[in-house]
Design a protein around this motif. Structure first.
Motif, short mmCIF file in Angstrom:
data_model
loop_
_atom_site.label_atom_id
_atom_site.label_comp_id
_atom_site.label_asym_id
_atom_site.label_seq_id
_atom_site.Cartn_x
_atom_site.Cartn_y
_atom_site.Cartn_z
N MET A 1 0.82 -1.19 0.00
CA MET A 1 0.00 0.00 0.00
C MET A 1 0.87 1.25 0.00
O MET A 1 0.51 2.23 -0.63
CB MET A 1 -0.92 -0.04 1.22
CG MET A 1 -2.05 0.92 1.13
SD MET A 1 -3.14 0.37 -0.18
CE MET A 1 -4.44 1.50 -0.02
N THR B 1 -7.61 -4.17 3.62
CA THR B 1 -6.77 -5.25 3.11
C THR B 1 -6.28 -6.14 4.24
O THR B 1 -6.17 -7.36 4.07
CB THR B 1 -5.56 -4.70 2.32
OG1 THR B 1 -4.86 -3.75 3.11
CG2 THR B 1 -6.01 -4.05 1.03
N ARG B 2 -6.01 -5.57 5.41
CA ARG B 2 -5.61 -6.38 6.57
C ARG B 2 -6.75 -7.30 6.99
O ARG B 2 -6.53 -8.47 7.29
CB ARG B 2 -5.22 -5.49 7.74
CG ARG B 2 -4.05 -4.61 7.49
CD ARG B 2 -2.80 -5.24 8.00
NE ARG B 2 -1.66 -4.44 7.61
CZ ARG B 2 -0.68 -4.15 8.41
NH1 ARG B 2 -0.68 -4.57 9.64
NH2 ARG B 2 0.34 -3.44 7.96
N HIS C 1 -6.02 0.46 3.84
CA HIS C 1 -4.99 -0.22 4.61
C HIS C 1 -5.63 -1.25 5.55
O HIS C 1 -5.24 -2.42 5.57
CB HIS C 1 -4.18 0.80 5.39
CG HIS C 1 -3.20 0.20 6.34
ND1 HIS C 1 -2.02 -0.37 5.93
CD2 HIS C 1 -3.24 0.04 7.68
CE1 HIS C 1 -1.38 -0.83 6.98
NE2 HIS C 1 -2.10 -0.59 8.07
#
Length: 53
Positions: free
Chosen positions: A1, A30-31, A27
């Protein structure tokens, strides 16, 4: 990212300054998706979830 953000800063720096919240959301999104994939793999490994062919 971080690579995407750094590259986008070179192309369109105004966009990065106007919507920093987008990068924060992406961020964490996606985690969360990565953790969900890992949980699914563990559930398949423990045979709680069955993959249908």
């Amino acid at each position: 990212m971080a690579y995407f953000k750094k590259r986008l800063t070179k192309i369109n720096s105004g966009l990065v300054e106007k919507i920093p919240w987008y990068f924060t959301i992406m961020h964490y999104a996606t985690r969360v998706m990565a953790v969900m994939c890992l949980v699914y793999i563990v559930l398949v490994w423990l045979e709680v979830v069955e993959i249908r062919a």
